[in-house]
Design a protein around this motif. Structure first.
Motif, PDB file in Angstrom:
ATOM      1  N   ALA A  62       1.099  -1.260   0.003  1.00 53.17           N
ATOM      2  CA  ALA A  62       0.054  -0.294  -0.046  1.00 53.17           C
ATOM      3  C   ALA A  62       0.766   1.274   0.004  1.00 53.17           C
ATOM      4  N   HIS A  63       0.405   2.541  -0.535  1.00 54.37           N
ATOM      5  CA  HIS A  63       1.143   3.432  -0.697  1.00 54.37           C
ATOM      6  C   HIS A  63       1.757   3.953   0.717  1.00 54.37           C
ATOM      7  N   GLU A  64       0.692   3.899   1.685  1.00 56.76           N
ATOM      8  CA  GLU A  64       1.281   4.449   3.168  1.00 56.76           C
ATOM      9  C   GLU A  64       2.573   3.565   3.607  1.00 56.76           C
ATOM     10  N   ASN A  65       2.422   2.424   3.173  1.00 58.76           N
ATOM     11  CA  ASN A  65       3.756   1.492   3.745  1.00 58.76           C
ATOM     12  C   ASN A  65       4.853   1.901   2.745  1.00 58.76           C
ATOM     13  N   LEU A  66       4.781   2.480   1.805  1.00 54.92           N
ATOM     14  CA  LEU A  66       5.745   3.099   0.913  1.00 54.92           C
ATOM     15  C   LEU A  66       6.314   4.290   1.357  1.00 54.92           C
ATOM     16  N   ALA A  67       5.192   5.336   1.615  1.00 53.77           N
ATOM     17  CA  ALA A  67       5.601   6.738   1.802  1.00 53.77           C
ATOM     18  C   ALA A  67       6.102   7.000   3.061  1.00 53.77           C
ATOM     19  N   LEU A  68       5.838   6.411   4.242  1.00 49.33           N
ATOM     20  CA  LEU A  68       6.363   6.724   5.345  1.00 49.33           C
ATOM     21  C   LEU A  68       7.909   6.428   5.326  1.00 49.33           C
ATOM     22  N   PRO A  69       8.416   5.077   5.015  1.00 50.55           N
ATOM     23  CA  PRO A  69       9.925   4.942   4.821  1.00 50.55           C
ATOM     24  C   PRO A  69      10.445   5.897   3.791  1.00 50.55           C
ATOM     25  N   TYR A  70       9.848   6.220   2.738  1.00 56.40           N
ATOM     26  CA  TYR A  70      10.597   7.095   1.902  1.00 56.40           C
ATOM     27  C   TYR A  70      10.734   8.459   2.590  1.00 56.40           C
ATOM     28  N   VAL A  71       9.689   8.935   3.303  1.00 53.69           N
ATOM     29  CA  VAL A  71       9.769  10.334   4.125  1.00 53.69           C
ATOM     30  C   VAL A  71      10.945  10.116   5.138  1.00 53.69           C
ATOM     31  N   LEU A  72      10.813   9.015   5.840  1.00 51.48           N
ATOM     32  CA  LEU A  72      11.977   8.821   6.822  1.00 51.48           C
ATOM     33  C   LEU A  72      13.330   8.603   6.398  1.00 51.48           C
ATOM     34  N   GLY A  73      13.792   8.260   5.014  1.00 50.61           N
ATOM     35  CA  GLY A  73      14.826   8.051   4.370  1.00 50.61           C
ATOM     36  C   GLY A  73      15.197   6.614   4.817  1.00 50.61           C
ATOM     37  N   ALA A  74      14.266   5.703   4.866  1.00 50.10           N
ATOM     38  CA  ALA A  74      14.595   4.362   5.364  1.00 50.10           C
ATOM     39  C   ALA A  74      14.573   3.197   4.205  1.00 50.10           C
TER      40      ALA A  74
ATOM     41  N   SER B 284      16.259   1.846   0.609  1.00 49.17           N
ATOM     42  CA  SER B 284      17.775   1.764  -0.064  1.00 49.17           C
ATOM     43  C   SER B 284      17.755   2.824  -1.111  1.00 49.17           C
ATOM     44  N   PRO B 285      18.959   2.956  -1.608  1.00 49.82           N
ATOM     45  CA  PRO B 285      19.116   4.142  -2.756  1.00 49.82           C
ATOM     46  C   PRO B 285      18.155   3.526  -4.260  1.00 49.82           C
ATOM     47  N   ILE B 286      18.318   2.255  -4.158  1.00 50.29           N
ATOM     48  CA  ILE B 286      17.387   1.605  -5.166  1.00 50.29           C
ATOM     49  C   ILE B 286      16.023   1.931  -5.195  1.00 50.29           C
ATOM     50  N   GLU B 287      15.513   1.450  -3.956  1.00 52.36           N
ATOM     51  CA  GLU B 287      14.243   1.386  -3.784  1.00 52.36           C
ATOM     52  C   GLU B 287      13.755   3.228  -3.644  1.00 52.36           C
ATOM     53  N   ARG B 288      14.349   3.930  -3.210  1.00 51.93           N
ATOM     54  CA  ARG B 288      14.095   5.162  -2.954  1.00 51.93           C
ATOM     55  C   ARG B 288      13.913   5.973  -4.586  1.00 51.93           C
ATOM     56  N   ASP B 289      15.151   5.618  -5.418  1.00 50.89           N
ATOM     57  CA  ASP B 289      15.128   6.057  -6.811  1.00 50.89           C
ATOM     58  C   ASP B 289      13.963   5.621  -7.505  1.00 50.89           C
ATOM     59  N   ALA B 290      13.321   4.372  -7.242  1.00 47.79           N
ATOM     60  CA  ALA B 290      12.291   3.725  -7.997  1.00 47.79           C
ATOM     61  C   ALA B 290      11.105   4.639  -7.521  1.00 47.79           C
TER      62      ALA B 290
ATOM     63  N   SER C  57      -1.484   8.998  -6.620  1.00 54.02           N
ATOM     64  CA  SER C  57      -2.034   8.469  -5.151  1.00 54.02           C
ATOM     65  C   SER C  57      -0.805   8.311  -4.387  1.00 54.02           C
ATOM     66  N   LEU C  58       0.371   7.931  -4.835  1.00 53.20           N
ATOM     67  CA  LEU C  58       1.864   7.554  -4.222  1.00 53.20           C
ATOM     68  C   LEU C  58       2.177   9.021  -4.062  1.00 53.20           C
ATOM     69  N   GLU C  59       2.111   9.996  -4.986  1.00 50.39           N
ATOM     70  CA  GLU C  59       2.598  11.459  -4.694  1.00 50.39           C
ATOM     71  C   GLU C  59       1.673  12.107  -3.477  1.00 50.39           C
ATOM     72  N   HIS C  60       0.536  11.656  -3.536  1.00 54.97           N
ATOM     73  CA  HIS C  60      -0.392  12.405  -2.336  1.00 54.97           C
ATOM     74  C   HIS C  60       0.056  11.746  -1.043  1.00 54.97           C
ATOM     75  N   ALA C  61       0.225  10.451  -0.907  1.00 52.16           N
ATOM     76  CA  ALA C  61       0.656   9.783   0.330  1.00 52.16           C
ATOM     77  C   ALA C  61       1.970  10.197   0.715  1.00 52.16           C
ATOM     78  N   ILE C  62       3.063  10.523  -0.141  1.00 54.22           N
ATOM     79  CA  ILE C  62       4.195  11.047   0.309  1.00 54.22           C
ATOM     80  C   ILE C  62       4.358  12.420   0.850  1.00 54.22           C
ATOM     81  N   THR C  63       3.570  13.406   0.067  1.00 56.31           N
ATOM     82  CA  THR C  63       3.376  14.801   0.312  1.00 56.31           C
ATOM     83  C   THR C  63       2.401  14.793   1.717  1.00 56.31           C
ATOM     84  N   SER C  64       1.637  14.128   1.871  1.00 54.51           N
ATOM     85  CA  SER C  64       0.829  13.956   3.244  1.00 54.51           C
ATOM     86  C   SER C  64       1.725  13.834   4.526  1.00 54.51           C
ATOM     87  N   PHE C  65       2.642  12.738   4.105  1.00 52.20           N
ATOM     88  CA  PHE C  65       3.569  12.216   5.306  1.00 52.20           C
ATOM     89  C   PHE C  65       4.809  13.208   5.546  1.00 52.20           C
ATOM     90  N   GLU C  66       5.046  13.959   4.525  1.00 52.84           N
ATOM     91  CA  GLU C  66       5.973  15.244   4.376  1.00 52.84           C
ATOM     92  C   GLU C  66       5.563  16.303   5.250  1.00 52.84           C
TER      93      GLU C  66
END
Length: 188
Positions: free
Chosen positions: A2-14, A16-22, A32-41
């Motif tokens: 789910a996007h929430e499960n991806l967005a939080l580690p993205y925002v926290l920097g948790a 890997s570089p490959i996962e973050r780049d993807a 919807s992923l952009e919205h989830a990341i922006t909300s967590f930020e």
């Protein structure tokens, strides 16, 4: 995942570089992923506390002014537009276009979108900037290039499984909105 499960580690920097780049690429076309990341930020920014304030180096301001002057000189006369800026226009359900030049467009396609390609008799160049694009069962991904010559007598039905960003180049006289014949939107 789910996007929430991806967005939080993205925002926290948790990630890997490959996962973050993807995810950085995916958030360009997955709204919807952009919205989830922006909300967590936004949520995380509200909880940041400012700690000890250190005194900046004495030459910091001079370095900033110098860097800005260098940037202005390097960019003089150039047109700069970040990806989300500019005029994105909905050309069909799940598909938006942004004209970059007289004969160049960016297309942002939601997952599942089917788009009929170019009008017959027109050369078309497609570069997959991010995501995927399938043609007759063969799927292409980021960085792949497709060329359809004007002599090709059949318009191609293109499908994006996970969504994509395309750079489309065609004859200047062919408007992207009038020549694209998308389906009624993404497949369920």
């Amino acid at each position: 995942m789910a996007h929430e499960n991806l967005a939080l580690p993205y925002v926290l920097g948790a990630l890997s570089p490959i996962e973050r780049d993807a995810l950085t690429r995916a958030r360009l076309y997955d709204r919807s992923l952009e919205h989830a990341i922006t909300s967590f930020e936004r949520h995380m920014a509200a909880h940041l506390q400012i700690g000890d304030r250190t005194v900046p180096p004495t030459d910091l301001w001079r370095n900033i002014v110098s860097a800005l002057a260098d940037e202005r000189a390097a960019l003089a006369g150039k047109r700069i537009e970040t990806f989300p800026d500019g005029q994105w226009q909905v050309i069909a359900p799940g598909t938006e276009a942004k004209q970059m030049a007289e004969d160049a467009w960016l297309l942002r396609c939601d997952p599942g979108v089917i788009v009929d390609s170019r009008p017959i008799g027109t050369d078309e160049h497609l570069l997959i900037v991010a995501g995927d694009l399938c043609l007759s069962g063969r799927c292409f991904s980021t960085g792949d290039y497709l060329f359809s010559p004007a002599e090709d007598s059949a318009a191609d039905e293109l499908r994006s499984i996970g969504g994509c960003i395309l750079l489309v180049l065609r004859a200047a006289s062919q408007n992207i909105r009038s020549s694209m014949h998308p389906s009624d939107g993404p497949d369920p």
